[in-house]
Enzyme design. Sequence first.
Site, PDB file in Angstrom:
ATOM      1  N   GLN A  37       0.835  -1.192   0.000  1.00 58.59           N
ATOM      2  CA  GLN A  37       0.000   0.000   0.000  1.00 58.59           C
ATOM      3  C   GLN A  37       0.881   1.258   0.000  1.00 58.59           C
ATOM      4  O   GLN A  37       1.887   1.296  -0.703  1.00 58.59           O
ATOM      5  CB  GLN A  37      -0.957  -0.082   1.187  1.00 58.59           C
ATOM      6  CG  GLN A  37      -1.824  -1.357   1.139  1.00 58.59           C
ATOM      7  CD  GLN A  37      -2.864  -1.414   2.227  1.00 58.59           C
ATOM      8  OE1 GLN A  37      -3.522  -0.446   2.555  1.00 58.59           O
ATOM      9  NE2 GLN A  37      -3.037  -2.594   2.817  1.00 58.59           N
ATOM     10  N   CYS A  91       1.506   1.380   4.957  1.00 62.25           N
ATOM     11  CA  CYS A  91       1.159  -0.005   4.627  1.00 62.25           C
ATOM     12  C   CYS A  91      -0.252  -0.369   5.074  1.00 62.25           C
ATOM     13  O   CYS A  91      -0.560  -1.544   5.296  1.00 62.25           O
ATOM     14  CB  CYS A  91       2.182  -0.974   5.212  1.00 62.25           C
ATOM     15  SG  CYS A  91       3.860  -0.667   4.623  1.00 62.25           S
TER      16      CYS A  91
END
Length: 228
Positions: A85, A188
């Site tokens: 991410q 993340c």
Amino acid sequence: MESLPIFGRHDGSPAGWAVSTAPVAYPDAVRAMEARAAAIARGEAGELVWLLEHPPLYTAGVSAKGGDLIDPGRLPVFESGRGGQYTYHGPGQRVAYVMLDLKRRKPDVRAFVEDLERWLIAALAEFNVTGELREGRVGVWVRRPEKGLTAEDKIAAIGVRIRKWVTFHGVSLNIDPDLDHFTGIVPCGISQFGVTSLADLGLTATMADADIALKRTFGQVFGGEDAR
């Protein structure tokens, strides 16, 4: 644009190493990695671990969620083809881009990620830091008992891409970055825990110290002689 050394043809010898002393722009790094990975796949270049720093920036992996970019105007944001991410890169953080040929090693993506984790844990142990893994949370974590019995922070991140069984992108280890920059994203996708660094843990370590630790422990995990 950054130019990476070739180190001869791909002949099964241990991975070469390259170190960039000046910050590398993210788009230049991606282009250089993609070119090197393609050359490795064609048998025209050897494997390489590239150590560098980036200017302050955010990258969005293939699983990034828009709401995790908390402060969109704070730093440049780059879309990335790596897994994962949002993450932050910047000065004081050692990025290691790992370009290996899994066809000749072991064509197993999960095993490769696990090896990256073991490598980071071994490198942290060189500083007497105990890195740990957590189910459902990619990366390497350290316990922070001074913050609470169950407190822990992330000290290293992992995000990889594999094309034709050649790996690129890699890992980042926080030496002494500006940790405030991590507040512009949900790192993340994990909001319940914080981010730390060797400096935040009270350790005085230079980027050169980190490079020595990473090179020394690489062969323990990926085979071949340790780089001295």
